[in-house]
Every structure is written in structure tokens, then in C-alpha cells.
Design a protein around this motif. Structure first.
Motif, PDB file in Angstrom:
ATOM      1  N   SER A 169      31.211  55.085 -27.117  1.00  0.00           N
ATOM      2  CA  SER A 169      31.245  55.170 -25.649  1.00  0.00           C
ATOM      3  C   SER A 169      31.836  53.916 -25.025  1.00  0.00           C
ATOM      4  O   SER A 169      32.586  53.983 -24.042  1.00  0.00           O
ATOM      5  CB  SER A 169      29.831  55.413 -25.106  1.00  0.00           C
ATOM      6  N   SER A 170      31.506  52.744 -25.578  1.00  0.00           N
ATOM      7  CA  SER A 170      32.042  51.506 -25.016  1.00  0.00           C
ATOM      8  C   SER A 170      33.538  51.377 -25.259  1.00  0.00           C
ATOM      9  O   SER A 170      34.249  50.707 -24.490  1.00  0.00           O
ATOM     10  CB  SER A 170      31.311  50.297 -25.592  1.00  0.00           C
ATOM     11  N   MET A 171      34.058  52.020 -26.304  1.00  0.00           N
ATOM     12  CA  MET A 171      35.493  51.942 -26.587  1.00  0.00           C
ATOM     13  C   MET A 171      36.323  52.690 -25.550  1.00  0.00           C
ATOM     14  O   MET A 171      37.519  52.418 -25.408  1.00  0.00           O
ATOM     15  CB  MET A 171      35.784  52.460 -27.994  1.00  0.00           C
ATOM     16  N   LEU A 172      35.714  53.635 -24.821  1.00  0.00           N
ATOM     17  CA  LEU A 172      36.445  54.247 -23.713  1.00  0.00           C
ATOM     18  C   LEU A 172      36.863  53.181 -22.706  1.00  0.00           C
ATOM     19  O   LEU A 172      37.917  53.281 -22.080  1.00  0.00           O
ATOM     20  CB  LEU A 172      35.607  55.315 -23.016  1.00  0.00           C
ATOM     21  N   ILE A 173      36.028  52.147 -22.567  1.00  0.00           N
ATOM     22  CA  ILE A 173      36.346  51.042 -21.672  1.00  0.00           C
ATOM     23  C   ILE A 173      37.250  50.036 -22.379  1.00  0.00           C
ATOM     24  O   ILE A 173      38.358  49.726 -21.914  1.00  0.00           O
ATOM     25  CB  ILE A 173      35.071  50.320 -21.201  1.00  0.00           C
ATOM     26  N   SER A 174      36.807  49.508 -23.512  1.00  0.00           N
ATOM     27  CA  SER A 174      37.488  48.376 -24.146  1.00  0.00           C
ATOM     28  C   SER A 174      38.829  48.749 -24.754  1.00  0.00           C
ATOM     29  O   SER A 174      39.742  47.910 -24.804  1.00  0.00           O
ATOM     30  CB  SER A 174      36.587  47.757 -25.216  1.00  0.00           C
ATOM     31  N   ASP A 175      38.991  49.992 -25.231  1.00  0.00           N
ATOM     32  CA  ASP A 175      40.239  50.380 -25.889  1.00  0.00           C
ATOM     33  C   ASP A 175      41.144  51.238 -25.014  1.00  0.00           C
ATOM     34  O   ASP A 175      42.360  51.256 -25.245  1.00  0.00           O
ATOM     35  CB  ASP A 175      39.936  51.148 -27.182  1.00  0.00           C
ATOM     36  N   SER A 176      40.594  51.941 -24.063  1.00  0.00           N
ATOM     37  CA  SER A 176      41.400  52.841 -23.238  1.00  0.00           C
ATOM     38  C   SER A 176      41.578  52.316 -21.813  1.00  0.00           C
ATOM     39  O   SER A 176      42.701  52.090 -21.352  1.00  0.00           O
ATOM     40  CB  SER A 176      40.765  54.237 -23.210  1.00  0.00           C
ATOM     41  N   VAL A 177      40.473  52.089 -21.111  1.00  0.00           N
ATOM     42  CA  VAL A 177      40.551  51.630 -19.722  1.00  0.00           C
ATOM     43  C   VAL A 177      41.153  50.228 -19.630  1.00  0.00           C
ATOM     44  O   VAL A 177      41.601  49.802 -18.559  1.00  0.00           O
ATOM     45  CB  VAL A 177      39.162  51.706 -19.049  1.00  0.00           C
ATOM     46  N   ALA A 178      41.217  49.515 -20.749  1.00  0.00           N
ATOM     47  CA  ALA A 178      41.891  48.210 -20.762  1.00  0.00           C
ATOM     48  C   ALA A 178      43.301  48.322 -20.202  1.00  0.00           C
ATOM     49  O   ALA A 178      43.790  47.402 -19.523  1.00  0.00           O
ATOM     50  CB  ALA A 178      41.932  47.659 -22.186  1.00  0.00           C
ATOM     51  N   HIS A 179      43.972  49.443 -20.479  1.00  0.00           N
ATOM     52  CA  HIS A 179      45.325  49.638 -19.938  1.00  0.00           C
ATOM     53  C   HIS A 179      45.305  49.716 -18.414  1.00  0.00           C
ATOM     54  O   HIS A 179      46.162  49.134 -17.735  1.00  0.00           O
ATOM     55  CB  HIS A 179      45.935  50.914 -20.514  1.00  0.00           C
ATOM     56  N   GLU A 180      44.341  50.447 -17.873  1.00  0.00           N
ATOM     57  CA  GLU A 180      44.262  50.550 -16.410  1.00  0.00           C
ATOM     58  C   GLU A 180      43.840  49.237 -15.769  1.00  0.00           C
ATOM     59  O   GLU A 180      44.229  48.940 -14.639  1.00  0.00           O
ATOM     60  CB  GLU A 180      43.295  51.668 -16.006  1.00  0.00           C
ATOM     61  N   ALA A 181      43.039  48.457 -16.485  1.00  0.00           N
ATOM     62  CA  ALA A 181      42.673  47.135 -15.969  1.00  0.00           C
ATOM     63  C   ALA A 181      43.928  46.297 -15.782  1.00  0.00           C
ATOM     64  O   ALA A 181      44.122  45.654 -14.738  1.00  0.00           O
ATOM     65  CB  ALA A 181      41.691  46.447 -16.909  1.00  0.00           C
ATOM     66  N   ASP A 182      44.797  46.288 -16.788  1.00  0.00           N
ATOM     67  CA  ASP A 182      46.030  45.515 -16.654  1.00  0.00           C
ATOM     68  C   ASP A 182      46.960  46.131 -15.619  1.00  0.00           C
ATOM     69  O   ASP A 182      47.568  45.411 -14.817  1.00  0.00           O
ATOM     70  CB  ASP A 182      46.764  45.411 -17.989  1.00  0.00           C
ATOM     71  N   ALA A 183      47.092  47.463 -15.627  1.00  0.00           N
ATOM     72  CA  ALA A 183      47.986  48.117 -14.671  1.00  0.00           C
ATOM     73  C   ALA A 183      47.542  47.853 -13.236  1.00  0.00           C
ATOM     74  O   ALA A 183      48.371  47.620 -12.342  1.00  0.00           O
ATOM     75  CB  ALA A 183      48.056  49.618 -14.942  1.00  0.00           C
ATOM     76  N   THR A 184      46.235  47.863 -12.999  1.00  0.00           N
ATOM     77  CA  THR A 184      45.717  47.583 -11.653  1.00  0.00           C
ATOM     78  C   THR A 184      46.074  46.169 -11.230  1.00  0.00           C
ATOM     79  O   THR A 184      46.569  45.932 -10.114  1.00  0.00           O
ATOM     80  CB  THR A 184      44.192  47.781 -11.626  1.00  0.00           C
ATOM     81  N   ARG A 185      45.828  45.202 -12.094  1.00  0.00           N
ATOM     82  CA  ARG A 185      46.133  43.801 -11.772  1.00  0.00           C
ATOM     83  C   ARG A 185      47.620  43.612 -11.518  1.00  0.00           C
ATOM     84  O   ARG A 185      48.035  42.900 -10.593  1.00  0.00           O
ATOM     85  CB  ARG A 185      45.685  42.889 -12.912  1.00  0.00           C
ATOM     86  N   TRP A 186      48.457  44.238 -12.357  1.00  0.00           N
ATOM     87  CA  TRP A 186      49.908  44.062 -12.264  1.00  0.00           C
ATOM     88  C   TRP A 186      50.491  44.763 -11.043  1.00  0.00           C
ATOM     89  O   TRP A 186      51.282  44.171 -10.292  1.00  0.00           O
ATOM     90  CB  TRP A 186      50.540  44.587 -13.546  1.00  0.00           C
ATOM     91  N   LEU A 187      50.118  46.023 -10.844  1.00  0.00           N
ATOM     92  CA  LEU A 187      50.677  46.782  -9.725  1.00  0.00           C
ATOM     93  C   LEU A 187      50.269  46.185  -8.381  1.00  0.00           C
ATOM     94  O   LEU A 187      51.084  46.058  -7.463  1.00  0.00           O
ATOM     95  CB  LEU A 187      50.243  48.245  -9.795  1.00  0.00           C
ATOM     96  N   LEU A 188      48.998  45.818  -8.258  1.00  0.00           N
ATOM     97  CA  LEU A 188      48.486  45.350  -6.973  1.00  0.00           C
ATOM     98  C   LEU A 188      48.688  43.851  -6.764  1.00  0.00           C
ATOM     99  O   LEU A 188      48.673  43.373  -5.624  1.00  0.00           O
ATOM    100  CB  LEU A 188      46.997  45.676  -6.850  1.00  0.00           C
TER     101      LEU A 188
END
Length: 339
Positions: A169-188
Motif C-alpha cells: 500500500s505504501s508503494m502506491l505513494i513511494s513508487d507511483s505517486v512520486a511521479h506526480e509529486a515531481d510533476a506538481t513541483r515542476w509544472l507549478l
């Protein structure tokens, strides 16, 4: 004029990702060649090396880094092994492309950051390949013009056909949502300051005990919100989509409508089945950009700071998943090297 020799690359890790990068450098990328590979599975390393003329196979990453002709390193091994290879590369002052995650936790990411700071110059590009995807690049360029006004909300959807058997369950965050974390920081252009994770009733398609899907909300220091639907057992395809809502308009990517057919009383298109298909062009562009910059003596793209920031966001996200509630993201002061 004498033609410059290609960049000699050591690829660390020859699993699915690493083997694909070996193929990419050998068949697609210009100005580089794979001269060494390393993997704990000796037979796998030998099999991958055999596809490339003049490539040596090793089980020890340090031996691959020391191999003849190595000018740069591509790290595609599992995340927990990244720190040791990064530090070994720093000892040789070798340029590095490190697949995400930089490292799997904040403490190790900070150790890598401190080590690069001691070098006094950047050496690492982190493999957040969405920054090289044509659709994401167009969205970033549009936001940079300011035509849409101030970003208010970013909606992200990230779906996989099925999760691997080892996924937690934690890998949904650490391995998958990690991409959205970077995309959010970069886009915004914002840092993420807090994370909340909401958990609907798990899908019947999810393995027992896996909390899938999840709904993640990021708060940013620019006053915007970014949400992520992460659903790793959707069953029908691989989808990555994003919609930005701004003061004067919206923009959306990832719909996948490049080809729509009409036939026999039905219409539709295809849905990618995994990341290698959806982001093939992004990976091609990422590796080429890294090779070109390295041959110029430069380091571009996502930095060690970006890898550390994503690790901090994911660590807060895992806490929010496990403990509930809103968890603030704690970041160190950003060094001038990464300004």
C-alpha cells in the motif's frame, strides 16, 4: 575535423528498466555506447551485455564504474541500492543519470545531497522522465507563458492494469505517486507543503490487504492544490492524465486520442498497457538530453534537490496513509547549487 568519441556508459541494473536503457542507448541514442553493465544476477548481466559489442558484464557496480572506457553512469538498480552507487560515482566524479527514486527515503537522499555539495558542482540528473514527455512539455510551456493565469488546481490520474505481486500500500505513494509529486513541483513551480491521503473502499480487483485505489491531495507554497487518483489495479490499461485549472482557463493532457476509429457500429481507440509504451518517447528524449548535456560538460534536468524533495513528499504521504490526517512536508533549506 576529428569526430568525437561516443560517451562510454556503465548501466547499473539490468532488470526490465536497465535492459531497456541498454537497448535504447545501443539502438536509439546518438553519441553514446554501453561499455559495461552490472547486476547481482550474473547471468542476466551477461545476457544483456552480449547484445552490445564490446560491453563487459559485472556483478559489482564498483567494478563496472572502474571498467575501461566508462565516462558516465546510468543507475537503474532497485532504489535501496542507489545511494552506494551514487557515492561511488562521486568518488570518480562521473556524471550520473539516476532513475527515480534518487533514494527511497529522506535520510539517504540528504546524504547524497550533502555528498554532491561537497563536490561543489552538480553531477546527477534524476530520471523523472515525465518532464521529457511531449505532452507534459507542452503543458509546462503553456503555463510558463502565463496565458492561463495563476494555477489554482492540478488534477492527476495515474492508473495501472495490475500491480506486481510485491507491491504494498505504501508503494502506491513511494513508487507511483512520486511521479506526480515531481510533476506538481515542476509544472507549478511550487514546493509541496502538506499531504493528505484519502482511502476509498479497496477495489475488488486489488490483492488482499492492498489499499487500492488512493486519493492523494498536495498543498503547495503557491496556494495551489494538486490531487492524484492512484489506481494500480484498474484492469483495463495504463493511463496518466493531468488537467490544470487556472484563473483564466484550463488545459488537459493524457487523453490518448491520437487515433480514434469508427467501424461496425462502434468507435474508440487503444489504451496503453504499461509505462514502456506510454512514455517511450519521454525515455528516448530523456536519455538523449542527458548524453548531449554530458558531452557538453553540463548537467541539466531534474536535480538531486528534486529527488530529495520528492522523497520528502512521499515520506509525508506514507505517514498520511498510515496515520491519517494532514501531514506537513519538512524540507531542508535549498542550497544555492540547486537554485
Amino acid at each position: 575535423m576529428t569526430e568525437r568519441a561516443p560517451l562510454g556508459v556503465a548501466v547499473i541494473g539490468t532488470g526490465r528498466m536497465g535492459a531497456d536503457h541498454v537497448r535504447r542507448i545501443h539502438e536509439v541514442t546518438s553519441g553514446a555506447r554501453v561499455v559495461a553493465v552490472a547486476d547481482v544476477d550474473a547471468e542476466r548481466a551477461k545476457a544483456v551485455a552480449a547484445r552490445v559489442g564490446g560491453c563487459t558484464a559485472h556483478t559489482d557496480p564498483a567494478a563496472a564504474l572502474a571498467a575501461d572506457g566508462v565516462d558516465a553512469v546510468l543507475i537503474a538498480s532497485p532504489g535501496p541500492a542507489h545511494e552506494a552507487t551514487l557515492l561511488a560515482a562521486f568518488e570518480r566524479d562521473l556524471p550520473v543519470l539516476c532513475e527515480k527514486p534518487l533514494t527511497p527515503d529522506v535520510a539517504s537522499a540528504l546524504r547524497v545531497l550533502d555528498a554532491e555539495l561537497r563536490l561543489g558542482h552538480r553531477r546527477v540528473q534524476v530520471g523523472f522522465m515525465r518532464r521529457y514527455d511531449p505532452e507534459y512539455a507542452k503543458l509546462k510551456a503553456l503555463l510558463t507563458t502565463g496565458q492561463l493565469g495563476r494555477p489554482l488546481m492540478l488534477h492527476n490520474r495515474h492508473r495501472n492494469v495490475a500491480s506486481p505481486p510485491f507491491f504494498t500500500s505504501s508503494m502506491l505513494i513511494s513508487d507511483s505517486v512520486a511521479h506526480e509529486a515531481d510533476a506538481t513541483r515542476w509544472l507549478l513551480g511550487h514546493e509541496i507543503t502538506a499531504v493528505t491521503v484519502l482511502r476509498p473502499t479497496p477495489s475488488a480487483n486489488a490483492p488482499d490487504g492492498l489499499r487500492d485505489p488512493q486519493f492523494v491531495v498536495f498543498e503547495t507554497d503557491g496556494g495551489a492544490l494538486s490531487d492524484v487518483e492512484i489506481f494500480v489495479n484498474c484492469g483495463f490499461g495504463y493511463q496518466v492524465q493531468a488537467e490544470i485549472v487556472c484563473e483564466r482557463g484550463t488545459a488537459r493532457i493524457g487523453d490518448g486520442h491520437a487515433l480514434v476509429t469508427h467501424m461496425a457500429g462502434r468507435w474508440g481507440g487503444t489504451i496503453a498497457q504499461d509505462w514502456t509504451e506510454r512514455f517511450e518517447t519521454a525515455y528516448d528524449r530523456e536519455i538523449q538530453a542527458w548524453v548531449d548535456a554530458t558531452r557538453r560538460g553540463e548537467v541539466t534536468g531534474p536535480s538531486v534537490w528534486d529527488g530529495y524533495a520528492a522523497a520528502a513528499v512521499c515520506e509525508a504521504g506514507v505517514r498520511a496513509l498510515e496515520d491519517g490526517g494532514r501531514i506537513e512536508v519538512e524540507l531542508a533549506e535549498k542550497p544555492a547549487l540547486y537554485a
